[in-house]
Scaffold this active site. Structure first.
Site, PDB file in Angstrom:
ATOM      1  N   HIS A 194       0.980  -1.376   0.164  1.00 35.81           N
ATOM      2  CA  HIS A 194      -0.202  -0.145  -0.217  1.00 35.81           C
ATOM      3  C   HIS A 194       1.172   1.508   0.000  1.00 35.81           C
ATOM      4  CE1 HIS A 194      -2.975  -2.151   2.428  1.00 35.81           C
ATOM      5  NE2 HIS A 194      -3.701  -2.526   1.598  1.00 35.81           N
TER       6      HIS A 194
ATOM      7  N   LYS B 287     -18.505  -5.748   8.515  1.00 36.14           N
ATOM      8  CA  LYS B 287     -16.760  -5.583   8.138  1.00 36.14           C
ATOM      9  C   LYS B 287     -16.293  -5.988   9.162  1.00 36.14           C
ATOM     10  CE  LYS B 287     -14.243  -5.516   4.262  1.00 36.14           C
ATOM     11  NZ  LYS B 287     -13.042  -4.879   2.838  1.00 36.14           N
TER      12      LYS B 287
HETATM   13  P1  ADP Z   1      -9.561  -3.229   0.678  1.00 38.82           P
HETATM   14  O1  ADP Z   1     -10.546  -4.283   1.517  1.00 38.82           O
HETATM   15  O2  ADP Z   1     -10.587  -2.253  -0.406  1.00 38.82           O
HETATM   16  O3  ADP Z   1      -9.484  -4.639  -1.054  1.00 38.82           O
HETATM   17  P2  ADP Z   1      -6.903  -3.252   1.330  1.00 38.82           P
HETATM   18  O4  ADP Z   1      -6.981  -2.369   1.810  1.00 38.82           O
HETATM   19  O5  ADP Z   1      -7.566  -5.171   0.351  1.00 38.82           O
HETATM   20  O6  ADP Z   1      -8.654  -2.840   0.761  1.00 38.82           O
HETATM   21  O7  ADP Z   1      -6.812  -2.694  -0.910  1.00 38.82           O
HETATM   22  C1  ADP Z   1      -6.878  -1.321  -0.924  1.00 38.82           C
HETATM   23  C2  ADP Z   1      -5.771  -1.433  -2.658  1.00 38.82           C
HETATM   24  O8  ADP Z   1      -4.405  -1.377  -2.836  1.00 38.82           O
HETATM   25  C3  ADP Z   1      -6.870  -2.075  -3.352  1.00 38.82           C
HETATM   26  O9  ADP Z   1      -6.241  -1.924  -4.091  1.00 38.82           O
HETATM   27  C4  ADP Z   1      -5.526  -3.438  -3.479  1.00 38.82           C
HETATM   28  O10 ADP Z   1      -5.599  -4.302  -4.498  1.00 38.82           O
HETATM   29  C5  ADP Z   1      -4.702  -2.703  -3.036  1.00 38.82           C
HETATM   30  N1  ADP Z   1      -4.103  -2.823  -2.977  1.00 38.82           N
HETATM   31  C6  ADP Z   1      -3.257  -3.913  -1.390  1.00 38.82           C
HETATM   32  N2  ADP Z   1      -2.075  -4.778  -1.404  1.00 38.82           N
HETATM   33  C7  ADP Z   1      -1.691  -4.251  -2.483  1.00 38.82           C
HETATM   34  C8  ADP Z   1      -0.216  -4.623  -2.227  1.00 38.82           C
HETATM   35  N3  ADP Z   1       0.899  -5.444  -2.220  1.00 38.82           N
HETATM   36  N4  ADP Z   1       0.453  -3.903  -3.496  1.00 38.82           N
HETATM   37  C9  ADP Z   1      -0.595  -3.228  -4.676  1.00 38.82           C
HETATM   38  N5  ADP Z   1      -2.159  -2.967  -4.635  1.00 38.82           N
HETATM   39  C10 ADP Z   1      -1.619  -3.072  -3.009  1.00 38.82           C
END
Ligand code: ADP
Length: 163
Positions: free
Chosen positions: A17, A41
């Protein structure tokens, strides 16, 4: 240059992130990390904890905001006149969900564009759920999350003595 939002659960924020935030931040006048707080959630970290863990890492980036939201992302975007939703893509397995989300959001608000940013290969397997699993079993978190998150996770999952 315009305003963008990067929405997610960030439960907790990972190096994947943070990499996305740092890479897209220079591309927009204003970037808001929107921390989702959906009623249905269950999160490991409270909303305040998730916001604080993000702020401690990127709170000093100019023009970056970190805000909670429990409604539709398109409504958040409308309130702040954001034109772009940024989402990250790790692998093909993310594709269907992100494609559906982008299309729903387009149906709800046609002027809002979703931009997909590909992860760096070294973060392609890094997901909040995986990280929590590693933490639960006392694994090394240093290449997955920033130090403050590693500490917060080990506080959530204190290892019992004798293991
Ligand atoms: P959500 O519950 O909305 O999927 P997340 O916190 O899991 O929330 O992810 C937020 C965004 O960041 C999503 O678009 C996800 O695909 C992206 N994301 C999560 N982990 C990674 C990573 N390791 N690299 C790039 N993008 C990521």
């Amino acid at each position: 240059m315009s305003k963008a939002i990067y929405p997610g659960s960030f439960d907790p924020i990972t190096l994947g992130h943070l990499d996305i935030i740092r890479r897209i931040h220079p591309l927009f006048q204003e970037l808001t990390v929107v921390v989702a707080n959906a009623q249905r959630k269950q999160y490991l970290f409270s909303l305040d904890e998730r916001v604080a863990l993000i702020r401690e890492n990127v709170g000093d980036l100019p023009g970056l905001r970190i805000e909670p939201w429990d409604g539709l992302i398109v409504d958040f975007a409308s309130r702040g006149n954001a034109r772009v939703i940024v989402r990250g893509l790790r692998a093909i397995s993310d594709f269907e969900y992100e494609f559906a989300m982008a299309n729903i959001n387009r149906r709800l608000k046609g002027s809002l564009e979703t931009m997909i940013v590909f992860t760096k290969p070294e973060y392609s397997f890094v997901a909040s759920n995986m990280v929590k699993e590693v933490a639960l079993h006392g694994g090394d978190l240093s290449s997955l999350v920033p130090p403050n998150v590693a500490v917060a996770l080990s506080n959530k999952f204190p290892r019992s003595t004798g293991r």
